[in-house]
Design a protein around this motif. Structure first.
Motif, PDB file in Angstrom:
ATOM      1  N   GLY A   1      10.256  16.175  -7.775  1.00 18.25           N
ATOM      2  CA  GLY A   1       9.886  14.979  -8.530  1.00 18.25           C
ATOM      3  C   GLY A   1      10.905  13.867  -8.354  1.00 18.25           C
ATOM      4  N   ALA A   2      12.193  14.233  -8.309  1.00 18.61           N
ATOM      5  CA  ALA A   2      13.245  13.235  -8.109  1.00 18.61           C
ATOM      6  C   ALA A   2      13.115  12.596  -6.732  1.00 18.61           C
ATOM      7  N   ARG A   3      12.824  13.405  -5.725  1.00 19.63           N
ATOM      8  CA  ARG A   3      12.656  12.875  -4.365  1.00 19.63           C
ATOM      9  C   ARG A   3      11.462  11.928  -4.299  1.00 19.63           C
ATOM     10  N   LEU A   4      10.351  12.304  -4.941  1.00 15.67           N
ATOM     11  CA  LEU A   4       9.169  11.450  -4.941  1.00 15.67           C
ATOM     12  C   LEU A   4       9.431  10.145  -5.691  1.00 15.67           C
TER      13      LEU A   4
ATOM     14  N   GLN B   1       0.827  -1.209   0.000  1.00 16.57           N
ATOM     15  CA  GLN B   1       0.000   0.000   0.000  1.00 16.57           C
ATOM     16  C   GLN B   1       0.860   1.258   0.000  1.00 16.57           C
ATOM     17  N   ARG B   2       1.950   1.251   0.767  1.00 18.59           N
ATOM     18  CA  ARG B   2       2.837   2.422   0.816  1.00 18.59           C
ATOM     19  C   ARG B   2       3.515   2.651  -0.530  1.00 18.59           C
ATOM     20  N   TYR B   3       3.958   1.576  -1.196  1.00 28.44           N
ATOM     21  CA  TYR B   3       4.633   1.788  -2.473  1.00 28.44           C
ATOM     22  C   TYR B   3       3.638   2.235  -3.544  1.00 28.44           C
ATOM     23  N   GLN B   4       2.403   1.736  -3.497  1.00 31.91           N
ATOM     24  CA  GLN B   4       1.391   2.192  -4.445  1.00 31.91           C
ATOM     25  C   GLN B   4       1.012   3.659  -4.184  1.00 31.91           C
ATOM     26  N   ALA B   5       0.936   4.036  -2.928  1.00 36.09           N
ATOM     27  CA  ALA B   5       0.634   5.431  -2.589  1.00 36.09           C
ATOM     28  C   ALA B   5       1.755   6.355  -3.065  1.00 36.09           C
ATOM     29  N   ALA B   6       2.997   5.923  -2.909  1.00 38.06           N
ATOM     30  CA  ALA B   6       4.137   6.724  -3.379  1.00 38.06           C
ATOM     31  C   ALA B   6       4.072   6.896  -4.889  1.00 38.06           C
ATOM     32  N   HIS B   7       3.649   5.855  -5.587  1.00 40.36           N
ATOM     33  CA  HIS B   7       3.520   5.951  -7.050  1.00 40.36           C
ATOM     34  C   HIS B   7       2.428   6.956  -7.431  1.00 40.36           C
ATOM     35  N   ARG B   8       1.307   6.903  -6.734  1.00 42.86           N
ATOM     36  CA  ARG B   8       0.227   7.852  -7.028  1.00 42.86           C
ATOM     37  C   ARG B   8       0.662   9.293  -6.765  1.00 42.86           C
ATOM     38  N   VAL B   9       1.381   9.520  -5.666  1.00 39.78           N
ATOM     39  CA  VAL B   9       1.859  10.870  -5.347  1.00 39.78           C
ATOM     40  C   VAL B   9       2.806  11.354  -6.442  1.00 39.78           C
ATOM     41  N   HIS B  10       3.703  10.479  -6.888  1.00 31.45           N
ATOM     42  CA  HIS B  10       4.624  10.873  -7.955  1.00 31.45           C
ATOM     43  C   HIS B  10       3.860  11.172  -9.240  1.00 31.45           C
TER      44      HIS B  10
END
Length: 56
Positions: free
Chosen positions: A35-38, A7-16
């Motif tokens: 963007g690089a940090r995200l 869930q955390r990795y999918q959320a990080a993808h959505r934020v990016h």
């Protein structure tokens, strides 16, 4: 119960993705500092998830 790391990795993808759609500096090959940090956060979480899923 869903996997928290997944869930955390999918959320990080959505934020990016949300950032990349709105940022005029980010492209597929170059990213602004935010963007690089995200993207790096997404990569780390995805790598951790996939590493845990690999058979030993």
């Amino acid at each position: 119960m869903p996997d928290d790391l997944y869930q955390r990795y999918q959320a990080a993808h959505r934020v990016h993705q949300t950032h990349a759609k709105a940022c005029t500096s980010c492209t597929d090959h170059a990213r602004c500092p935010k963007g690089a940090r995200l993207w790096e956060s997404f990569e780390r979480l995805q790598d951790a998830y996939l590493q845990r899923k690999r058979p030993r």
